[in-house]
Structure formats: structure tokens, C-alpha cells
Design a protein around this motif. Structure first.
Motif, PDB file in Angstrom:
ATOM      1  N   ALA A 163       0.868  -1.181   0.000  1.00 52.06           N
ATOM      2  CA  ALA A 163       0.000   0.000   0.000  1.00 52.06           C
ATOM      3  C   ALA A 163       0.904   1.231   0.000  1.00 52.06           C
ATOM      4  CB  ALA A 163      -0.909  -0.009   1.222  1.00 52.06           C
ATOM      5  N   PRO A 164       1.247   1.757  -1.178  1.00 52.69           N
ATOM      6  CA  PRO A 164       2.257   2.816  -1.283  1.00 52.69           C
ATOM      7  C   PRO A 164       1.685   4.234  -1.333  1.00 52.69           C
ATOM      8  CG  PRO A 164       1.815   1.943  -3.455  1.00 52.69           C
ATOM      9  CD  PRO A 164       0.861   1.246  -2.511  1.00 52.69           C
ATOM     10  N   SER A 165       0.510   4.447  -0.768  1.00 47.04           N
ATOM     11  CA  SER A 165      -0.177   5.731  -0.898  1.00 47.04           C
ATOM     12  C   SER A 165       0.680   6.914  -0.456  1.00 47.04           C
ATOM     13  CB  SER A 165      -1.461   5.729  -0.066  1.00 47.04           C
ATOM     14  OG  SER A 165      -2.355   4.732  -0.504  1.00 47.04           O
ATOM     15  N   ARG A 166       0.513   8.018  -1.174  1.00 46.20           N
ATOM     16  CA  ARG A 166       1.141   9.276  -0.748  1.00 46.20           C
ATOM     17  C   ARG A 166       0.327   9.946   0.355  1.00 46.20           C
ATOM     18  NH1 ARG A 166       2.607   9.084  -6.320  1.00 46.20           N
ATOM     19  NH2 ARG A 166       4.836   9.554  -6.611  1.00 46.20           N
ATOM     20  N   ASN A 167      -1.000   9.815   0.293  1.00 46.52           N
ATOM     21  CA  ASN A 167      -1.857  10.291   1.377  1.00 46.52           C
ATOM     22  C   ASN A 167      -3.136   9.477   1.390  1.00 46.52           C
ATOM     23  OD1 ASN A 167      -3.963  11.964  -0.244  1.00 46.52           O
ATOM     24  ND2 ASN A 167      -1.993  12.768  -0.943  1.00 46.52           N
ATOM     25  N   ALA A 176       7.189   2.364   5.328  1.00 47.14           N
ATOM     26  CA  ALA A 176       8.181   3.240   4.705  1.00 47.14           C
ATOM     27  C   ALA A 176       7.619   4.651   4.612  1.00 47.14           C
ATOM     28  CB  ALA A 176       8.542   2.727   3.312  1.00 47.14           C
ATOM     29  N   PRO A 177       8.461   5.674   4.538  1.00 44.82           N
ATOM     30  CA  PRO A 177       7.973   7.055   4.414  1.00 44.82           C
ATOM     31  C   PRO A 177       7.144   7.235   3.134  1.00 44.82           C
ATOM     32  CG  PRO A 177      10.300   7.030   4.984  1.00 44.82           C
ATOM     33  CD  PRO A 177       9.935   5.616   4.627  1.00 44.82           C
ATOM     34  N   LEU A 197      10.655   2.644  -0.298  1.00 47.18           N
ATOM     35  CA  LEU A 197       9.684   1.595  -0.602  1.00 47.18           C
ATOM     36  C   LEU A 197      10.391   0.387  -1.205  1.00 47.18           C
ATOM     37  CD1 LEU A 197       6.621   0.827  -0.764  1.00 47.18           C
ATOM     38  CD2 LEU A 197       6.685   1.699  -3.116  1.00 47.18           C
ATOM     39  N   ARG A 198      11.306   0.643  -2.118  1.00 47.19           N
ATOM     40  CA  ARG A 198      12.042  -0.454  -2.757  1.00 47.19           C
ATOM     41  C   ARG A 198      12.816  -1.278  -1.728  1.00 47.19           C
ATOM     42  NH1 ARG A 198      14.527   2.439  -6.130  1.00 47.19           N
ATOM     43  NH2 ARG A 198      16.577   2.587  -5.137  1.00 47.19           N
TER      44      ARG A 198
END
Length: 358
Positions: free
Chosen positions: A253-257, A295-296, A303-304
Motif C-alpha cells: 500500500a504505497p499511498s502518498r496520502n 516506509a515514508p 519503498l524499494r
């Protein structure tokens, strides 16, 4: 999810203590929350119904004209509760209570993780009770509030077969295809990692709305140019996503916001390890080093490096996935959210006007 078609069956207002307005036709996170939560609340004895468009006909509905009946007090209670989740629903509740003088109490659930505009702050200050869906969203509120995190249906979302060494292992990402969801971060990470991990393939579910179709097309072109079109696949919308979660080895789940973000909970409840950004309530859901990694938000390199260890050793994902299922069942069941809300409803219905409930 059925959002239109069949005409919803109306319920008798005399049998309803809690009104959940839904004044938006488009599918959103609020829609998903209401669709999952209301049936659970009904099973646990809360006499609740929805009002407004954009919800399945299977939910108990009140018609707009029935709202005139809110002048009558519910049986055995001082007030009904108007449970708003959007500004327009707060505004409607204020009109019903303060202009039309209906005997209702106003509850607002806030998931936003940003400073509220003046109009929103004014309305929130006039609520009889406020709930934040995470500690982070509560940090943006200037009023007394309770934190009640969203839950997940752990009977519907549950682990599948025992861990298998069958290849390829599957890593997935789900949600609308758009920058906010970080779909590009996931794609770029997969382009970087998959060439060195031939036993893995990536899958992306969800659709791109018209304004983001060019964004999605660009991602597909990046994948094609990297020669990975057979290993990074866009599956579109899936009618029943539960088996898909269970088939994954790792969910990202790599959402920015985000407001809250239910997808990591759905994956965890399904027995799948998760890597998330720290958007929304993600870092309140994941137990780093036990059920997944955080991750931030917006940091593609971080993320990687968060994902790499799972691809190197899928057995780690298996251990974390099992722990995630236990954590979801212990702390994030839908029934727990429904019970916490029921306690607030009860206090609101019996407490005198002018007293804020928390």
C-alpha cells in the motif's frame, strides 16, 4: 459492490434510532465503511438506517421525506443520532437540529489528516460528539474526541491455504490508479526489483477514472519498455477481491496520502504480509518487524528497500502474514468498531442537550 439498480426497501422511522446520511453518489472510502459497518451494527442490535444515494439496496434505507418524522422522539430515548461523515452531512444535521429544532444529536466521524478549513472547524465545534478514525487524524481536531479505528470483517477476510512454495509468488497493490495511491511508486519499484527476482510477479487491481487514464497509460508504457508486461499486470476491478488477497504472498500500500486506508487491514486479515507507506492510519495498523514494514510516504527508494527482503526470502512474508491475521482478528474486527460506536450512540441519546460526549 452493488451501488444502483434495485430500488431499496424503506424502513419504518419508528424502528430507527440512528441515521447514517450518505450524500455522495460516487464510490469512496466512506461508502466502503458504511457498506461494511451498517449490517454489522444491525446484527449487534443498533437500530440504524442510511439515507441518501449511492449505497446498495440491501442496506436499510430511509427516504428523504421520512426525515420529517425526526420531529418525533424515538421510543424510550431522548434523541436520535445523526451520524455524519462528510461536511455536507454535518451541515444537514445542524439545520435539522438548530433550525428545525428536531430532537437529534450530532456525531461526526473525521478521517482527514490535514488542517480543517474555517467552515469545517465551525461545524465540527457544533457537533455533540466527534470521533477520529486514527490518532493522527485526531491530532488535527481542535475539540474533544474519541479515537475509534475502522475494523474489518474477519469472517469475510480470512487466511487461505497454508503457505505454498508454488511459484511465481505474487505481490499485489490495490486501489484507484492515480498518483495519490502511489501506483507509480509501486510500478517503478517492481521494474527495479523483478529482474533480479524471477520467481515473483506483480498484480495491480483497481480502475483509472477518466482524469487518470493518461497516468495509467504512462505506467503501462514504462512496464512495456522494461520488458515486464508479462510480469507486472493490471487486472482492473475485481468483483470479489477476497480470494485475490489470500493468493498474494505480499501486499503493498504505497499511498502518498490517505484518510484511513482499509486495504492493509484486508490483506492482514487474509494472512498476507504488508508493506505500506506511513500515510493514513497505516502505521497504526502494521506492527513493524512482525506483520510488515512501513516506509515514508512518497519515498520510492525507501519503498524499494522495504520490499526487497520479502522478495529475497518469501518465508519472511509467510511468518508476517500469519502474525498479521492474528493481529487483525485481535484488534481490528468490525464488531469492535460497531460496539465502540454503540457506546457513544447510547450516551448521546440519553445525555441532556449542550453536553459534549466523548
Amino acid at each position: 459492490m452493488e451501488l444502483s439498480g434495485a430500488v431499496p426497501a424503506k424502513v419504518n422511522l419508528a424502528d430507527i434510532d440512528i441515521v447514517a446520511p450518505h450524500f455522495k453518489r460516487r464510490l469512496s472510502g466512506v461508502t466502503s465503511t458504511v457498506v461494511q459497518l451498517v449490517p454489522c451494527q444491525r446484527r449487534l442490535g443498533t437500530r440504524i438506517a442510511v439515507v441518501g444515494p449511492g449505497l446498495p439496496s440491501s442496506l436499510p434505507h430511509l427516504g428523504i421525506r421520512q426525515l420529517a418524522g425526526l420531529w418525533r422522539r424515538p421510543n424510550g430515548k431522548r434523541f436520535r443520532v445523526w451520524h455524519a461523515r462528510r461536511n455536507v452531512e454535518m451541515a444537514a444535521g445542524i439545520v435539522l437540529r438548530d433550525v428545525l429544532r428536531m430532537p437529534i444529536r450530532l456525531l461526526f466521524t473525521s478521517a482527514a489528516q490535514r488542517h480543517h478549513k474555517a467552515t469545517t472547524r465551525w461545524m465540527i465545534a457544533r457537533m455533540d460528539a466527534v470521533v477520529a478514525t486514527s490518532a493522527r487524524s485526531g491530532g488535527f481536531l481542535r475539540v474533544e474526541h474519541s479515537v475509534i479505528r475502522h475494523g474489518i470483517d474477519t469472517e469475510a477476510f480470512h487466511p487461505g491455504e497454508p503457505f505454498s512454495t508454488e511459484k511465481p509468488y505474487r505481490i499485489g497493490c490495490s486501489g484507484r490508479i492515480r498518483p495519490q495511491k502511489g501506483t507509480d511508486l509501486f510500478v517503478d519499484t517492481m521494474i527495479a526489483l523483478l529482474p533480479d527476482h524471477p520467481d515473483w510477479q506483480a498484480e495491480i487491481t483497481g480502475r483509472a477514472t477518466p482524469e487518470h487514464r493518461a497516468f495509467a497509460a504512462d505506467l503501462k508504457e514504462r512496464i512495456r519498455a522494461a520488458g515486464l508486461a508479462e510480469r507486472i499486470r493490471f487486472l482492473g476491478e475485481i468483483d470479489d477481491i477476497k480470494p485475490w488477497y489470500r493468493a498474494l504472498t505480499l501486499f503493498v500500500a504505497p499511498s502518498r496520502n490517505e484518510g484511513f486506508g482499509l486495504t492493509p487491514l484486508e490483506a492482514m486479515a487474509s494472512g498476507t504480509a504488508v508493506v505500506t507507506s506511513n500515510a493514513g492510519a497505516y502505521d497504526e495498523l502494521v506492527d513493524p518487524g512482525k506483520t510488515g514494514t512501513v516506509a515514508p510516504a512518497g519515498d520510492g527508494e525507501a519503498l524499494r528497500e522495504a520490499i526487497r527482503p520479502y522478495l529475497d526470502d518469501p518465508a519472511v512474508a509467510h511468518r508476517y502474514g500469519s502474525a498479521g491475521a492474528r493481529r487483525a482478528r485481535a484488534h481490528f474486527r468490525l464488531e469492535q468498531e460497531a460496539q465502540a460506536l454503540a457506546a457513544i450512540y447510547e450516551r448521546l441519546q440519553h445525555q441532556p442537550s449542550g453536553h459534549r460526549v466523548s
